[in-house]
Design an enzyme around this catalytic site. Sequence first.
Site, mmCIF file in Angstrom:
data_model
loop_
_atom_site.group_PDB
_atom_site.id
_atom_site.type_symbol
_atom_site.label_atom_id
_atom_site.label_comp_id
_atom_site.label_asym_id
_atom_site.label_seq_id
_atom_site.Cartn_x
_atom_site.Cartn_y
_atom_site.Cartn_z
ATOM 1 N N THR A 52 0.817 -1.206 0.000
ATOM 2 C CA THR A 52 0.000 0.000 0.000
ATOM 3 C C THR A 52 0.861 1.271 0.000
ATOM 4 O OG1 THR A 52 -0.241 0.123 2.412
ATOM 5 C CG2 THR A 52 -1.793 -1.286 1.229
ATOM 6 N N HIS A 91 1.905 -2.732 4.565
ATOM 7 C CA HIS A 91 1.071 -1.544 4.719
ATOM 8 C C HIS A 91 1.860 -0.252 4.485
ATOM 9 C CE1 HIS A 91 -2.851 -3.142 5.877
ATOM 10 N NE2 HIS A 91 -2.206 -4.100 6.533
ATOM 11 N N HIS A 92 1.149 0.849 4.588
ATOM 12 C CA HIS A 92 1.678 2.170 4.253
ATOM 13 C C HIS A 92 2.969 2.504 4.991
ATOM 14 C CE1 HIS A 92 0.689 4.252 8.072
ATOM 15 N NE2 HIS A 92 -0.249 3.311 8.144
ATOM 16 N N ASP A 93 3.876 3.157 4.280
ATOM 17 C CA ASP A 93 5.110 3.704 4.857
ATOM 18 C C ASP A 93 6.051 2.659 5.453
ATOM 19 O OD1 ASP A 93 4.518 6.640 4.482
ATOM 20 O OD2 ASP A 93 2.793 6.065 5.699
ATOM 21 N N VAL A 94 5.856 1.416 5.083
ATOM 22 C CA VAL A 94 6.812 0.376 5.486
ATOM 23 C C VAL A 94 8.042 0.467 4.597
ATOM 24 C CG1 VAL A 94 7.226 -2.121 5.453
ATOM 25 C CG2 VAL A 94 5.117 -1.219 6.445
#
Length: 238
Positions: A125, A143-146
């Site tokens: 994402t 998920h986001h910003d990983v």
Amino acid sequence: MRLKLTERLMAKRKLVIFPYNGNGIEALDCIDHEVYEVIGFIDDDQGKCSSNHKIFRRSIIEDYSELLVLAVPGSPSSFRNRNENINSLKLNPDRFITAIHPRASIGRNVSIGYNCLIMAGVVITSNAIIKNHVCILPNSVIHHDVKVNDYTLIGSNVVIAGGTSIGKNCYIGSGTNVINGVQIGDKALVGLGSNVIRSISENTTVAGNPALVLESKNNLHTLPPRAQLEGLEQIPKH
């Protein structure tokens, strides 16, 4: 003349996969066969054979400079040496491809490096960063910003919550869940089905629910399981 030029431009690019292992065989489903022609595998084990695929020695990539490569070595026993195994091919970055299965879902502003393998059902994402030489097995969610750093392997059905950073040469076992915002150090091993709820130091092996330290190569004292569990009471609740 124009027809011959078009045919040349449309010619498939020759590709070999290194090594002949499980990841390599599954990679065949992720490659765009309209663009690449897989001529076989490279493997250093002369005892390996296949009735379906040609297996070459690594000298083929020296003899044919136009050959592209997807290098996907690594297992729970050898993942810490992935960088050495891949770098031993002595290839420039432009000789590698990245293969993304058509049923993977890649979100907005996602960055994916070279020589990555993203299998079926993977979801990545917004704003996630996948560095070079990373393998993500089927149905995992990033998920986001990983941020997943170079040479890391992520098993199947793994969920990594937002804002997490995973170091280089890590192995995240299948079925693992990682809470948001933690940091996993370089060369860490997370066992199958673990729930990671706090950061992990480099060169450390953890497993369980919650994930506890089984082994550490950092010359640091490892807390026994009971003491580790007591320490969990200090983790802030969100």
